[in-house]
Design a protein around this motif. Sequence first.
Motif, mmCIF file in Angstrom:
data_model
loop_
_atom_site.group_PDB
_atom_site.id
_atom_site.type_symbol
_atom_site.label_atom_id
_atom_site.label_comp_id
_atom_site.label_asym_id
_atom_site.label_seq_id
_atom_site.Cartn_x
_atom_site.Cartn_y
_atom_site.Cartn_z
ATOM 1 N N UNK A 1 -7.122 6.822 7.888
ATOM 2 C CA UNK A 1 -6.053 5.931 7.428
ATOM 3 C C UNK A 1 -6.593 4.521 7.187
ATOM 4 N N UNK A 2 -7.479 4.072 8.051
ATOM 5 C CA UNK A 2 -8.042 2.738 7.853
ATOM 6 C C UNK A 2 -8.819 2.678 6.540
ATOM 7 N N UNK B 1 0.379 -2.894 9.390
ATOM 8 C CA UNK B 1 1.166 -2.732 8.155
ATOM 9 C C UNK B 1 2.449 -2.037 8.570
ATOM 10 N N UNK C 1 0.872 -1.171 0.000
ATOM 11 C CA UNK C 1 0.000 0.000 0.000
ATOM 12 C C UNK C 1 0.914 1.228 0.000
ATOM 13 N N UNK C 2 0.639 2.144 -0.919
ATOM 14 C CA UNK C 2 1.571 3.263 -1.148
ATOM 15 C C UNK C 2 1.742 4.127 0.098
ATOM 16 N N UNK C 3 0.627 4.408 0.775
ATOM 17 C CA UNK C 3 0.707 5.136 2.038
ATOM 18 C C UNK C 3 1.395 6.490 2.000
ATOM 19 N N UNK D 1 7.065 -4.500 4.694
ATOM 20 C CA UNK D 1 5.695 -4.200 4.306
ATOM 21 C C UNK D 1 4.992 -5.393 3.668
ATOM 22 N N UNK E 1 5.352 0.044 8.327
ATOM 23 C CA UNK E 1 6.010 1.100 7.558
ATOM 24 C C UNK E 1 7.460 1.228 8.030
ATOM 25 N N UNK E 2 8.370 1.527 7.096
ATOM 26 C CA UNK E 2 9.757 1.759 7.532
ATOM 27 C C UNK E 2 9.832 2.963 8.467
ATOM 28 N N UNK E 3 10.586 2.805 9.522
ATOM 29 C CA UNK E 3 10.807 3.912 10.470
ATOM 30 C C UNK E 3 12.295 4.248 10.474
ATOM 31 N N UNK F 1 -4.141 -0.934 9.231
ATOM 32 C CA UNK F 1 -3.704 0.213 10.034
ATOM 33 C C UNK F 1 -2.196 0.131 10.197
ATOM 34 N N UNK F 2 -1.618 1.191 10.744
ATOM 35 C CA UNK F 2 -0.174 1.165 10.989
ATOM 36 C C UNK F 2 0.202 0.272 12.167
ATOM 37 N N UNK F 3 -0.793 -0.289 12.839
ATOM 38 C CA UNK F 3 -0.492 -1.305 13.844
ATOM 39 C C UNK F 3 -0.159 -2.627 13.155
#
Lengths: 789, 161
Positions: free
Chosen positions: A286-287, A710, A197-199, A692, A712-714, A706-708
Amino acid sequence: MPKDHGIGASQKRREDVRFLTGAGNYTDDINVYNQAYVYFLRSDVAHAKIKAVDTQAAAAMPGVVRIFTGKDFEGIGGLPCGWQVTDKNGEVMKEPPHPVLAQGKVRHVGDPIAAVVADSLEEARNAAEAIELDLEELPPVVDMKAALQPGATKVHDDIADNLCYDWQFGSETGDVDAAFAGAAHVTTLELVNNRLVANPMEPRVAVGEYSRADDMSTLYTTSQNPHVIRLLMGAFVLGIPEHKLRVVAPDVGGGFGTKIFHYAEEAFCTFAARQLNRPVKWTSSRTEAFMSDAHGRDHVTKIELALDADNNFVGLRTDTYANMGAYLSTFASSVPTWLHGTLMAGNYRTPAVQVNVKAVFTNTVPVDAYRGAGRPEATYQLERIIDKAARELNVDPIKLRRQNFITSFPYATPVAVEYDTGDYVATMDKMEELMDIPGFAARRAESEAKGKLRGLGVNCFIEACGIAPSNLVGQLGARAGLYDAATVRVNATGSISVLVGAHSHGQGHETVFPQVVAEMLGIDESMIDIVHGDTSKIPFGMGTYGSRSLAVCGSAMVRATEKIINKAKKIAAHLLEASEADIELKDGQFSVAGTDKSVAWGDVTLAAYVPHNYPLEDIEPGLEETAFYDPANFTYPAGAYACEVEVDPETGAVTIEKFVSADDFGNVINPMIVEGQVHGGIAQGIGQALLENCAYDENGQLLSASYMDYAMPRADNLPHLANYIVDHSCQTPCTHNPLGVKGCGEAGAIGSPPTVVNAVIDALRSGGHNVEHIDMPVSPSRVWAAMQS
Amino acid sequence: MAEVTMTVNGKTVTKSVKGNTLMTEFLRDELRLTGTHVGCDTSQCGACNIHVDGKLVKACTMFAGEADGARIATIEGQADADGTLNAIQAAFQEYHGLQCGFCTPGMVMAAAALLKDNPKPSEAEVRHHLEGNICRCTGYHNIVRAILAASGQDVPAVAAE
């Protein structure tokens, strides 16, 4: 001394000031007087028949303005697909209807069923909860291969086998078969290019507005290409002529492809504003974004590489299943075909290459272009199988690549494209130098002393950017031209507004584009502003994607500026009482060659608008020029990447210890911005490789919404400053556009995933683990499982 | 509805708010301070970072009513009154620590909180501190450099440690 001005200068970005002070103007920051809010009631099941949508109780709830359902969109167009693919039997692809609100059936989790418009978002949301839905659940199809089985559930009633198209491309089957029959060695690999997901950090937003007084609709939207939205929504969905429809994409908080497409929510807000004669605003959560933004990638591939006895590549064959999701998003059909198949030759002179792609409908969110779009999928397969072949043949993977490089240009591949220029040896040399390949053995020993496994991965890639020659893409099924446009508007006092069709949503056009015009005119950048993102202001534009902004729109801007210079020289010749042929422009001064007679830029521009002393019989007053530019070919950025990873054998965790990219982007206008683009692309590529994954369960439930869920790079997932070099010093300028630029936006996302996976496999094998492949994301659990097998 | 009074970027504000009004909604919709962004719905992305009584808070996790009597700082109050960027903002521009700009206000507020508590952070400390902030554009590389530079340290020297 590095330049501080014009082409090649790392100028600081002027747009930063508003973003750093909270003064950006994103779509959600726009509020229109008396606006209402829409909340979409979305399907929470993957596949169901809609038996009834009872809105009676909900419509009586406080604040509700009106509730829309699929019935309100009967007779109104669906969301169109912009590219018609013809399959290997000469049949056109299956193109099912894609209604704005679901009609009869829902086909993925997130499919919008009803839209509640109310005075406030809270009231809309509350009312949506009171809608009584009668859904008859149907079995979903989630897995592509299962979807193609006889008797599988149909996503669309009239598409019996869930097959959108069965496409074949490249060399003739007989030639490929002969290459494999005569091969000394054949390597085979099956792999998955994981769904992503592009996000972009800004969720999508749409604000529709309507003025009865002049029958004018305005849509503010988070788009990479407002003119494309105006065309698709106006002509195909709502039937609003272009002169009655304005689309504005103000500051947009990242796109990465997913904001190219025309979405149901945009059409809804525009439609509802007309129906209600009241502005309607939608802001995605976001969801909601996870289940309504088009996803990316999701290919399952079998690839075979044939080599002769001297390790020359002689044949390549791929079989890919590409997930379309439940409907065809705007450019979905082009991604696994023309944006993927045409890149399958990579940097190598393989004489026979054939690409087979089955595009499949499933009960999942539509899949479309995401940073790289088809090219990361092509590169991943090719560069993974080359690594596997090198291992099987016990040759050095760098040497095997070098041996097979294309070294003379132009080069026509067996997959339809002609590379105009490049130097793959130079980027490989640069990568090897910066990576300190000879020092790897010592670094591996250090890691081993700490109980870690260390691996080295390399990768080469080529991409086709600067999308695209209109006549070529027209032959391939594109339903649009892919030129771009720019107007250079010189004001009376010499300042300039450049109106461009490209859209900046992080790329820094507002800084970079003036550098080009300033260089051409010899004036200061501060005199030049860029205008973009509003169909009522700019002449036309196909927008920003496919690393095309500078190569295509920038070229249009150069052409328009050349027209300005030509006209300005005529005016200067008149003012200087000289021949036009003798006029030279340097540092903002027009002078007569060989004399000390000159006139300043501002004098010429003023004369154009105050034409008291002016050649009115020869030229018109004013100084404004427009150019449309249609590229002659794609551009072909290329590069060599390498990384070193450490694998913790106790946990399977992978860390990136060192990363080098050596790119050839042709000429570079602003090195600082180019490096930033590469950093961002590499972060997304490392995200794909290690973190991802957009996951569905067998019922078509979206598990990663959600970001919980998926990953994402941090900041701490990426290489440390000291061990990370992005280089673009190898420059073979594009031969067919005036700036010699190739595009840099997608390279990092294309080049990095195979680099990382190759390194992980190398690390594991160094520890005695007989692992050939791990699908992305190469998560600790997958690595650990592979080590146990 | 309840009346709340707070100082926002040094100005005293009194408003009536509903009990369920989030601080993000209060800032964006009531005060029109739209620099505080909403990038997710699970308190993961940090685009809505503000300072409450000097502490870093994700504005999406607190109700406006909870800010009664508090001292609030948002991105709009970070530059000088004449528009001069503060050291962190200037470093973000100098080091190209932003692209689309959407996560940027939250990053700047997070960086300010870090440097207040830890004026000379290491690279690892900066990266660790940013665990609550997601950026999709920059790959964080230039954000990390910007924050180190804003701390007055020599960026290559810190990176080499």
